[in-house]
Write an enzyme that holds these catalytic residues in place. Structure first.
Site, PDB file in Angstrom:
ATOM      1  N   LYS A  87     -59.182  23.289 -23.566  1.00 44.25           N
ATOM      2  CA  LYS A  87     -58.922  24.234 -22.477  1.00 44.25           C
ATOM      3  C   LYS A  87     -58.368  25.543 -23.043  1.00 44.25           C
ATOM      4  CE  LYS A  87     -56.141  24.362 -18.257  1.00 44.25           C
ATOM      5  NZ  LYS A  87     -55.353  23.550 -17.325  1.00 44.25           N
ATOM      6  N   GLU A 132     -54.501  20.247 -33.350  1.00 43.81           N
ATOM      7  CA  GLU A 132     -55.359  19.139 -33.783  1.00 43.81           C
ATOM      8  C   GLU A 132     -56.834  19.512 -33.642  1.00 43.81           C
ATOM      9  OE1 GLU A 132     -52.778  18.928 -31.777  1.00 43.81           O
ATOM     10  OE2 GLU A 132     -51.643  17.070 -32.084  1.00 43.81           O
ATOM     11  N   GLY A 136     -55.555  19.178 -17.800  1.00 43.05           N
ATOM     12  CA  GLY A 136     -56.275  18.481 -18.871  1.00 43.05           C
ATOM     13  C   GLY A 136     -56.616  17.046 -18.510  1.00 43.05           C
ATOM     14  N   ARG A 137     -55.627  16.303 -18.029  1.00 43.19           N
ATOM     15  CA  ARG A 137     -55.863  14.876 -17.753  1.00 43.19           C
ATOM     16  C   ARG A 137     -56.648  14.649 -16.463  1.00 43.19           C
ATOM     17  NH1 ARG A 137     -50.814  16.554 -17.609  1.00 43.19           N
ATOM     18  NH2 ARG A 137     -49.504  16.324 -15.765  1.00 43.19           N
ATOM     19  N   GLU A 172     -48.184  10.900 -18.234  1.00 43.14           N
ATOM     20  CA  GLU A 172     -47.971  12.334 -18.430  1.00 43.14           C
ATOM     21  C   GLU A 172     -47.705  13.012 -17.082  1.00 43.14           C
ATOM     22  OE1 GLU A 172     -49.603  15.176 -21.849  1.00 43.14           O
ATOM     23  OE2 GLU A 172     -51.131  14.803 -20.347  1.00 43.14           O
ATOM     24  N   HIS A 180     -55.370 -14.544 -23.791  1.00 47.52           N
ATOM     25  CA  HIS A 180     -55.081 -15.333 -24.989  1.00 47.52           C
ATOM     26  C   HIS A 180     -54.034 -14.633 -25.848  1.00 47.52           C
ATOM     27  CE1 HIS A 180     -58.411 -18.125 -24.236  1.00 47.52           C
ATOM     28  NE2 HIS A 180     -58.867 -17.075 -23.559  1.00 47.52           N
ATOM     29  N   LYS A 233     -44.375  19.579 -30.511  1.00 47.97           N
ATOM     30  CA  LYS A 233     -45.335  20.550 -31.067  1.00 47.97           C
ATOM     31  C   LYS A 233     -44.599  21.671 -31.790  1.00 47.97           C
ATOM     32  CE  LYS A 233     -48.996  20.732 -27.551  1.00 47.97           C
ATOM     33  NZ  LYS A 233     -49.636  21.639 -26.613  1.00 47.97           N
TER      34      LYS A 233
HETATM   35  C1  G6Q Z   1     -53.232  17.041 -20.218  1.00 46.03           C
HETATM   36  C2  G6Q Z   1     -52.481  17.783 -21.201  1.00 46.03           C
HETATM   37  C3  G6Q Z   1     -52.960  17.594 -22.622  1.00 46.03           C
HETATM   38  C4  G6Q Z   1     -54.120  18.493 -23.010  1.00 46.03           C
HETATM   39  C5  G6Q Z   1     -54.242  18.472 -24.538  1.00 46.03           C
HETATM   40  C6  G6Q Z   1     -55.403  19.287 -25.035  1.00 46.03           C
HETATM   41  O1  G6Q Z   1     -53.069  17.103 -19.039  1.00 46.03           O
HETATM   42  O2  G6Q Z   1     -52.412  19.096 -20.830  1.00 46.03           O
HETATM   43  O3  G6Q Z   1     -53.295  16.272 -22.922  1.00 46.03           O
HETATM   44  O4  G6Q Z   1     -55.283  18.069 -22.410  1.00 46.03           O
HETATM   45  O5  G6Q Z   1     -53.042  18.927 -25.109  1.00 46.03           O
HETATM   46  O6  G6Q Z   1     -55.270  20.619 -24.655  1.00 46.03           O
HETATM   47  P1  G6Q Z   1     -56.448  21.627 -24.832  1.00 46.03           P
HETATM   48  O7  G6Q Z   1     -57.582  21.159 -24.001  1.00 46.03           O
HETATM   49  O8  G6Q Z   1     -55.937  22.960 -24.424  1.00 46.03           O
HETATM   50  O9  G6Q Z   1     -56.834  21.586 -26.295  1.00 46.03           O
END
Ligand code: G6Q
Length: 537
Positions: free
Chosen positions: A210, A216, A271-272, A357, A388, A499
């Site tokens: 996003k 990462e 994001g989620r 989250e 199990h 972070k």
């Molecule tokens: C989700 C969070 C988080 C996000 C990641 C990736 O709700 O905001 O998990 O999706 O940190 O972020 P970017 O898509 O900006 O790389």
């Protein structure tokens, strides 16, 4: 938006549930069934294609009624309306929360700041469909003219877990000549393993971020680009092997990806809550645009149910209320989610992010410390494997572990007797958990107390549509609980501190001279030990 959350613990509605919970403390599910033979039929509910049986819980119709009053008092109906109205219900980030627009049918109008966002959603979906089709048919080729055989999605968190989960979930509907892989971890082993046996000439990377600034993802994307160029040795190859999903066109261009090959989304998609946006591009390439649309229709069916059904007959809301009941009145600390479908292996991991989250918060929308327990620890794996392993603790341990059992009437593959065996276990587990069994004489270790609460969600079959319905159900369950607890389910400030501290430590690990370490004595010593182990001063 100015939301003045009710301090729910101070309301008469909450007090009524507290008093009622005292009277339910020693009631056994066995007795609830004995006193109401129709319970197994009446305590059920249908939402879209999902059938919920919530009878095997430590609650009565009165419990549901009292909890529904709490939700009403907390303003659930108003918050749902505010979400659909595009108001900034994500207060701490001052944003609208409109993932529901991602699956709105063409022609529906959902506005925020005076703009109907649905046409833009469909414009991106249409572009995705064209692109996905080109990749699937082989019309889109790599730099040397080879067809794409592997798509590697590079993203993390919300830009990884959703598409990765759904890719697994919808394997029966996938185009098998194109495989998808998902790289998220900054641990180099992830990208190394994902690319080690691939032919760069037939590999397509989707960089999903996003913000397009996530450490990462950008690190993995750069490594992927180096890997590609080490083989194809021409910068022009990047345009044929990299596309982006992002809201940040400037950063995408800076990375070297042609913004014609960028698929956008919007700041009102968390994001989620995003895999039904362009973040699902890898999934669409795998299952095709039609199946992707069917999935969106499933999401939408539950959205409409959630928006319109009265709270007491509202499947996601009810799951939320039942969760609050155990979380806040029985001290349950976890919530198990146990899908009896192998394709849902990653569903619990996906829900972990969605739920933890969203509702792992300890201040209210007005910034006060919460005084009720908020989001539980969510966990689980597909049945029957867990039976199990850890089910022992659910059956005979000392903790209360509410569990959602998710099963399907039809299998994805008719293989011998497998499905009946699977489902026999599915039904047996909730029966055993609820009713228990007395111990034979002199064998107390064979005593099953029962009274372990479960919800059963039974769906016709795991299809794209039903997957959309399941995900939307849990999204709205999470909102229901967040509203009751008075927290912001749509921010995630908790990920920031780690972070920030990591950024400070990066140069300290790599410095050629002994750095001045000003952390606590534990962190200083560990960093020094790491540097020494890496042959640095
Ligand atoms: C989700 C969070 C988080 C996000 C990641 C990736 O709700 O905001 O998990 O999706 O940190 O972020 P970017 O898509 O900006 O790389």
């Amino acid at each position: 938006m100015q939301i003045s959350p009710v301090r729910i613990s101070e309301t008469p509605e909450w007090h009524a549930v507290t008093a009622h919970s005292a009277s339910m403390r020693d009631v056994h599910i066995r007795d609830l069934f004995a006193s109401d033979p129709a319970r197994g039929r009446s305590m059920t509910l249908d939402g879209a294609d999902l059938h919920l049986d919530y009878s095997k819980n430590r609650l009565t119709a009165e419990t549901i009624d009292l909890l529904a009053r709490v939700a009403e008092r907390a303003g659930l109906r108003e918050r749902i309306a505010a979400m659909w109205a595009g108001e900034h219900i994500n207060v701490s980030e001052d944003r609208a929360v409109l993932h529901i627009a991602l699956r709105a049918p063409r022609g529906q109008s959902i506005t925020t700041a005076g703009v109907n966002v649905v046409p833009a959603v469909h414009e991106v979906l249409d572009r995705m469909a064209v692109f996905a089709e080109r990749v699937r048919t082989g019309e889109w080729t790599g730099y040397t003219g080879k067809q794409i055989s592997t798509v590697v999605n590079i993203g993390i968190g919300g830009s990884d877990l959703g598409p990765a989960m759904a890719y697994d979930a919808l394997r029966p509907f996938a185009e098998r000549h194109i495989g998808c892989r998902f790289v998220s971890n900054v641990d180099g082993s992830d990208i190394w393993e994902a690319t080690e046996d691939l032919d760069p000439a037939s590999t397509l990377f989707i960089v999903s971020s996003k913000t397009f600034t996530t450490l990462e993802t950008i690190t993995n994307a750069k490594t992927a680009r180096d890997w590609l160029l080490a083989n194809l040795s021409d910068d022009a190859a990047v345009a044929k092997h990299f596309v982006a999903v992002s809201t940040n066109a400037a950063k995408v261009a800076e990375f070297g990806i042609d913004t014609d090959n960028m698929f956008g989304f919007w700041d009102w998609v968390g994001g989620r809550y995003s895999f039904d946006s362009a973040i699902g591009l890898s999934l669409m390439i795998s299952v095709g645009a039609n199946a992707f649309r069917e999935m969106l229709d499933g999401f939408h069916a539950v959205d409409e149910h959630y928006r319109n059904a009265p709270i007491r007959e509202n499947l996601p809301a009810l799951l939320g209320l039942i969760g609050v009941w155990y979380n806040d009145f029985f001290g349950a600390e976890t919530q198990a989610v146990l899908p009896y479908n192998h394709y849902l292996s990653r569903f619990p991991a996906y829900l972990q992010q969605l739920d933890m989250e969203s509702n792992g918060k300890s201040v209210t929308l007005s910034g006060e410390p919460v005084d009720v327990a908020t989001g539980p620890v969510v966990w689980g794996t597909p049945g029957t494997n867990g039976q199990h392993a850890y089910y022992q603790l659910i059956h005979q341990g000392t903790r209360i572990i509410p569990a959602d059992f998710i099963g399907f009437v039809a299998p994805n593959h008719e293989v011998g007797e497998h499905h009946d065996l699977l489902m026999a276990n599915f039904f047996a587990q909730t029966e055993a958990l609820a009713f228990g069994r007395p111990a034979p004489d002199g064998q107390p270790y064979r005593y099953f107390a029962g009274n372990h609460p479960t919800n059963t969600i039974l769906a016709p079959k795991l299809t794209p549509r039903v997957l959309g319905e399941l995900v939307a159900t849990y999204e709205h369950k999470v909102l229901t609980q967040g509203v009751i607890w008075g927290i912001d389910s749509f921010d995630q400030w908790g990920v920031e501190l780690g972070k920030e501290l990591a950024q400070r430590i990066v140069p300290e690990l790599g410095a050629s001279e002994t750095p001045d370490l000003a952390h606590d004595s534990s962190t200083n010593t560990l960093i020094a030990r790491y540097r020494a182990g890496r042959g640095r001063k």
